[in-house]
Design a protein around this motif. Structure first.
Motif, short mmCIF file in Angstrom:
data_model
loop_
_atom_site.label_atom_id
_atom_site.label_comp_id
_atom_site.label_asym_id
_atom_site.label_seq_id
_atom_site.Cartn_x
_atom_site.Cartn_y
_atom_site.Cartn_z
N ASP A 1 0.82 -1.21 0.00
CA ASP A 1 0.00 0.00 0.00
C ASP A 1 0.86 1.26 0.00
N SER A 2 0.23 2.41 0.12
CA SER A 2 0.92 3.69 -0.03
C SER A 2 1.89 3.98 1.10
N PRO B 1 -5.11 -5.70 2.83
CA PRO B 1 -6.13 -6.22 1.91
C PRO B 1 -6.23 -5.42 0.62
N GLN B 2 -6.16 -6.14 -0.50
CA GLN B 2 -6.21 -5.61 -1.86
C GLN B 2 -5.01 -4.72 -2.20
N GLN B 3 -4.02 -4.71 -1.33
CA GLN B 3 -2.73 -4.08 -1.60
C GLN B 3 -1.65 -5.09 -1.23
N GLY B 4 -1.65 -6.19 -1.99
CA GLY B 4 -0.71 -7.27 -1.76
C GLY B 4 -1.34 -8.50 -1.13
N GLU C 1 -0.26 6.42 -4.39
CA GLU C 1 -1.06 7.40 -3.64
C GLU C 1 -2.22 7.93 -4.49
N ASP C 2 -3.04 7.01 -4.97
CA ASP C 2 -4.19 7.35 -5.80
C ASP C 2 -5.41 7.62 -4.94
N THR D 1 8.12 4.45 -0.73
CA THR D 1 7.11 5.34 -0.17
C THR D 1 7.80 6.63 0.26
N GLU D 2 7.05 7.57 0.80
CA GLU D 2 7.62 8.88 1.14
C GLU D 2 8.32 8.79 2.49
#
Length: 611
Positions: free
Chosen positions: A254-255, A261-264, A372-373, A552-553
């Motif tokens: 994820d970001s 969940p739904q990010q890997g 980061e959408d 990531t940032e």
């Protein structure tokens, strides 16, 4: 005394009005918002698409006043990417009335509009918390204009307060001074009553407004997700790969760098749901969406007793690079407009208490990875609707749900042709699921960047030292910086050996990323910086490329910000602060890899992975 005070007020207003009309430069306070009797600007269209909308909206003429508000001066520090800590109170109309149009903007201190490649409005949301539980308007650099259809408006009371949350992104190492602007078309209460305007309420749909599944983090304060290249499915209409979130697993992380969940971690999620409460039941009379670069569309459906029906699709329409008056450009920048719909296009949908509004956001995943959408839609519901044909009930009425664009819309050349004839009444009702844009290409979205016709600059052949750490400091990548490797050579890393990226600028609250950019010949990562260059398009187009790295940032922040190092809790693990300034990555194959900073894309670096 009352007469004398009135004379003073009128005198002050006269001075302010004269200054507002005469001065070119930074925005001034809006005196016309104080009393309805003050003469204001006319409510008129300012784009061809707005003119077309005006023909259908039956504008209110002299009974409507255009008010110009601004927040600022805002001092944007070098490289800023953080958001406001909490909502700030901002200007609003001081007398009761109805908002019928809202247009956002961002200007420099001299009144000019900044180049998006330098500073831009990442996102902003306006709230009226005393009346509405959700933001009533939101925008990003696509700058969608909202026009409510004739006969409807959002009511503002004398004692109501407007609040604003925003993130302004400075991509340069220099400080900037900007103003966040918003033009409001406004009809006073007395005039609104004569015109028959009825109140509408905003309803906020967001793919991250709450955890999408059991075990998912709560990201409501900064509602973002990733879409990486190769994930998703092939869209039959576009003929290319897209990923729809949260319905599909769209990334390996994820970001904030975690597998969720739904990010890997694939799970079954139909979408992000919001239940319709009794105070929001009625007729939806308008909707408009928000996406980031790479976005294709927001999809909204209505669910009742476990049956789902589509009700709206908000398309992102990218403008052509060769002819900006036409659609059909690549989806690689902020150079697009979002389509909106409303009752003037023959679109009205009735919703009941207990219904569920479901949203999904679709991004392209063929050409690049998008980090980061966002996927947001704001709808407007009229609790009582006395105007025109009633809205359709997509479950109980005999209604065709047509995915086409209504024939009443103004369609830019190069876009999908209009094919749907809406009918809200009669035996053969038809609901057109798409809408129309509110503006064309924006001049500030013209600096695309990239390589010249002769190609990208070549990298040096000289090998550099073996390293295990790469450091970002002072807006460059040190030994790996693209401007340094010509003298010292390209630093080398060992394959299958962990290496570490560090951001020492985090100490002064500046965040950086280490993000893979193109490995494609002729594209590279050495061209001119712009709103569409460089891109995170270096991965294999299969969705399983472990070299598709993104740090990531790196920096310190809180839950409303994009920094990797977060205050523990609220969806973040206990060790999050320890990961604020460094990112460990293990290269899995040999080759030369270029990378860049998504926050400050003029920063470029390169390393070589060797056996």
């Amino acid at each position: 005394m009352r007469v004398r005070l009135g004379a003073v007020v009128c005198g002050v207003l006269a001075v302010l009005l004269q200054a507002a009309g005469a001065q070119a430069g930074p925005p001034l306070p809006e005196p016309r918002g104080l009393i309805p009797a003050a003469a204001g600007d006319a409510c008129t269209p300012d784009t061809p698409y707005q003119a077309h909308i005006w023909d259908r909206l039956e504008p209110y003429g002299a009974r409507c006043t255009r008010l110009h508000f601004a927040v600022g001066p805002l001092h944007i520090k070098p490289g800023q990417m953080d958001a406001t800590l909490q909502p700030v109170a901002v200007e609003k109309p001081a007398y009761p009335g109805y908002v019928v149009r809202f247009k956002p903007g961002l200007v420099n201190a001299d009144g000019s509009v900044p180049d998006i490649a330098q500073v831009h409005l990442h996102h902003a949301a306006w709230l009226q918390p005393s009346s509405y539980r959700y933001p009533f308007f939101a925008a990003g650099e696509e700058k969608t204009i909202i026009d409510l259809p004739a006969g409807y408006g959002m009511h503002v009371g004398t004692t109501d307060v407007w609040m604003l949350v925003y993130m302004i992104h400075n991509q340069t190492p220099e400080p900037r001074v900007v103003f966040l602007t918003y033009d409001v078309d406004y009809v006073a209460d007395a005039e609104a009553e004569a015109l028959g305007i009825v109140p509408v309420k905003p309803i906020w749909l967001d793919v991250q407004h709450r955890p999408i599944a059991p075990g998912a983090p709560d990201r409501f304060a900064y509602p973002v997700f990733n879409v990486q290249r190769g994930f998703g499915h092939v869209d039959p209409a576009l003929g290319r790969r897209v990923c729809t979130w949260p319905r599909e697993n769209c990334a390996r992380f994820d970001s904030f760098g975690y597998v969720t969940p739904q990010q890997g971690a694939p799970v079954s999620v139909p979408g992000a749901d919001r239940e319709v409460t009794p105070d929001l039941a009625g007729t939806l009379v308008a909707m408009g969406g928000h996406l980031h670069p790479g976005g294709v569309r927001d999809e909204v459906s209505l669910v009742r007793t476990n049956v789902e029906r589509p009700i709206y699709v908000s398309d992102a329409v990218p403008w052509s690079r060769t002819n900006p008056d036409e659609a059909g450009g690549p989806r690689t920048s902020w150079d697009f407009a979002m389509a909106v719909t409303n009752a003037a296009l023959g679109w009205k949908v009735r919703i009941r208490p207990g219904d569920v509004l479901r949203i999904n956001a679709t991004y392209e995943s063929d050409n690049a990875s998008w980090y980061e959408d966002m996927g947001i839609v704001v709808g407007w519901v009229a609790p009582l609707d006395p105007h025109g044909d009633p809205g359709v009930d997509v479950f109980n009425d005999r209604v065709a749900l047509d995915p086409g664009v209504p024939v009443t819309a103004l369609i830019p050349a190069g876009s999908t042709s209009a094919s749907c004839v809406p009918h809200l009444a009669g035996e053969s009702r038809r609901l057109c699921l798409r809408g129309e844009v509110t503006h064309g290409h924006l001049a500030e979205a013209s600096n695309f960047g990239g390589c010249t016709a002769g190609g990208c600059g070549a990298l040096p052949a000289k090998p550099g030292p073996l390293v295990g750490d790469l450091v970002a400091a002072g807006f460059n990548y040190g030994a790996a910086d693209i401007l340094a490797v010509g003298a010292a050579g390209i630093p080398r890393l060992r394959v299958n050996q962990p290496m570490h990226f560090w951001n020492t600028d985090a100490a002064v609250d500046i965040w950086h990323t280490f993000t893979l950019c193109s490995e494609t010949a002729g594209i590279g990562c050495t061209g001119k910086t712009g709103i569409a260059y460089p891109l995170a398009d270096g991965a294999r187009p299969t969705g399983d490329d472990p070299m598709d790295f993104d740090s990531t940032e790196l920096g310190f922040g809180m839950s409303f910000s994009s920094a990797r190092g977060q205050i523990p809790g609220v969806g973040f693990p206990a060790d999050t602060l320890q990961q604020a300034t460094s990112y460990t990555f293990t290269p899995s194959r040999t080759g030369t890899f270029q990378f860049f900073c998504r926050v400050h894309p003029a920063m470029r670096g390169v390393f070589e992975v060797v056996p």
